[in-house]
Design a protein around this motif. Structure first.
Motif, short mmCIF file in Angstrom:
data_model
loop_
_atom_site.label_atom_id
_atom_site.label_comp_id
_atom_site.label_asym_id
_atom_site.label_seq_id
_atom_site.Cartn_x
_atom_site.Cartn_y
_atom_site.Cartn_z
N MET A 1 0.81 -1.19 -0.07
CA MET A 1 -0.10 0.12 0.11
C MET A 1 0.79 1.34 -0.21
SD MET A 1 -3.18 -1.30 2.87
CE MET A 1 -3.31 0.25 3.20
N GLN A 2 2.08 1.18 0.67
CA GLN A 2 2.70 2.34 0.57
C GLN A 2 3.66 2.63 -0.28
OE1 GLN A 2 5.26 1.60 4.30
NE2 GLN A 2 3.75 2.78 5.42
N LYS A 3 3.81 1.64 -1.24
CA LYS A 3 4.98 1.72 -2.36
C LYS A 3 4.04 1.92 -3.78
CE LYS A 3 5.96 -2.98 -3.62
NZ LYS A 3 6.67 -4.13 -3.61
N ASN A 4 2.91 1.36 -3.68
CA ASN A 4 2.27 1.76 -5.07
C ASN A 4 1.66 2.94 -5.44
OD1 ASN A 4 2.65 -1.19 -5.94
ND2 ASN A 4 0.77 -1.87 -4.88
N GLU A 5 1.43 3.31 -6.25
CA GLU A 5 0.69 4.45 -6.77
C GLU A 5 -0.29 4.69 -6.29
OE1 GLU A 5 1.80 5.64 -10.67
OE2 GLU A 5 3.72 4.84 -10.71
N THR A 6 -0.78 4.44 -5.07
CA THR A 6 -2.03 4.70 -4.61
C THR A 6 -2.14 5.59 -3.50
OG1 THR A 6 -1.69 2.81 -2.82
CG2 THR A 6 -2.69 2.26 -4.68
N THR A 7 -3.08 6.19 -3.31
CA THR A 7 -3.50 7.12 -2.33
C THR A 7 -3.95 6.74 -1.14
OG1 THR A 7 -3.68 9.05 -4.13
CG2 THR A 7 -4.33 9.60 -1.90
N VAL A 8 -3.38 6.93 0.11
CA VAL A 8 -3.86 6.25 1.34
C VAL A 8 -4.26 7.44 2.11
CG1 VAL A 8 -3.44 4.76 3.31
CG2 VAL A 8 -2.34 4.28 1.18
N LEU A 9 -5.42 7.35 2.51
CA LEU A 9 -5.88 8.44 3.43
C LEU A 9 -4.98 8.51 4.57
CD1 LEU A 9 -9.89 8.07 3.47
CD2 LEU A 9 -8.45 9.94 2.13
N PRO A 10 -4.56 9.92 5.27
CA PRO A 10 -3.72 10.04 6.23
C PRO A 10 -4.05 9.14 7.46
CG PRO A 10 -4.32 12.10 5.48
CD PRO A 10 -5.34 11.02 4.70
N GLU A 11 -5.30 9.09 8.02
CA GLU A 11 -5.60 8.36 9.17
C GLU A 11 -5.31 6.74 8.83
OE1 GLU A 11 -9.65 9.30 6.89
OE2 GLU A 11 -7.73 10.43 8.07
N VAL A 12 -5.67 6.36 7.79
CA VAL A 12 -5.46 4.93 7.47
C VAL A 12 -3.63 4.66 7.44
CG1 VAL A 12 -5.37 3.06 5.53
CG2 VAL A 12 -7.52 4.43 6.10
N SER A 13 -2.84 5.73 6.75
CA SER A 13 -1.52 5.63 6.71
C SER A 13 -0.97 5.63 8.04
CB SER A 13 -1.28 6.90 5.94
OG SER A 13 0.47 6.90 5.69
N CYS A 14 -1.43 6.27 9.07
CA CYS A 14 -1.02 6.33 10.41
C CYS A 14 -1.13 4.80 11.05
CB CYS A 14 -1.75 7.31 11.09
SG CYS A 14 -1.33 8.82 10.93
N VAL A 15 -2.09 4.07 10.68
CA VAL A 15 -2.30 2.72 11.09
C VAL A 15 -1.34 1.83 10.53
CG1 VAL A 15 -3.98 0.82 11.49
CG2 VAL A 15 -4.97 3.15 12.07
N VAL A 16 -1.28 1.93 9.02
CA VAL A 16 -0.41 1.12 8.38
C VAL A 16 1.20 1.18 8.92
CG1 VAL A 16 0.71 0.84 6.08
CG2 VAL A 16 -2.08 0.94 6.26
N ALA A 17 1.53 2.36 8.97
CA ALA A 17 2.88 2.67 9.73
C ALA A 17 3.17 1.77 11.05
CB ALA A 17 3.00 3.99 9.83
#
Length: 76
Positions: A57-73
Motif C-alpha cells: 500500500m505504501q509503495k504502489n501509486e495509490t493514495t492512502v488516506l492519512p488516518e489509514v496511513s498512520c495505522v499502516v505505519a
C-alpha cells in the motif's frame, strides 16, 4: 478526467479481513489497530502477510488516506 486509486478505511479493513484478521467494518481504526496487533501477538506467523500488505500500500501509486496511513505505519 483523472482517476485516483484511493485506499480509505473501508478498503483497508476489507484487505485485512481478506487476510483473516479479526476485524469488522464497524470497528474504528483505533480498534482495528488494537485487534490486529493483538492477533499478531497470538499468531506471529501472520506478521509477514500484514507487513506485505502495508508495504504494498505504501509503495504502489495509490493514495492512502492519512488516518489509514498512520495505522499502516504501525504494522511495518
Amino acid at each position: 478526467m483523472m482517476i485516483v486509486d484511493l485506499i480509505d478505511e473501508v478498503d483497508f479493513k476489507e484487505r485485512l479481513i481478506a487476510l483473516g484478521a479479526p476485524v469488522t467494518q464497524e470497528q474504528s481504526l483505533a480498534q482495528v489497530q488494537a485487534a490486529v496487533l493483538s492477533w499478531l501477538q497470538e499468531y506471529p506467523e501472520q506478521t509477514p502477510f500484514i507487513k506485505d500488505l502495508c508495504l504494498d500500500m505504501q509503495k504502489n501509486e495509490t493514495t492512502v488516506l492519512p488516518e489509514v496511513s498512520c495505522v499502516v505505519a504501525t504494522f511495518v
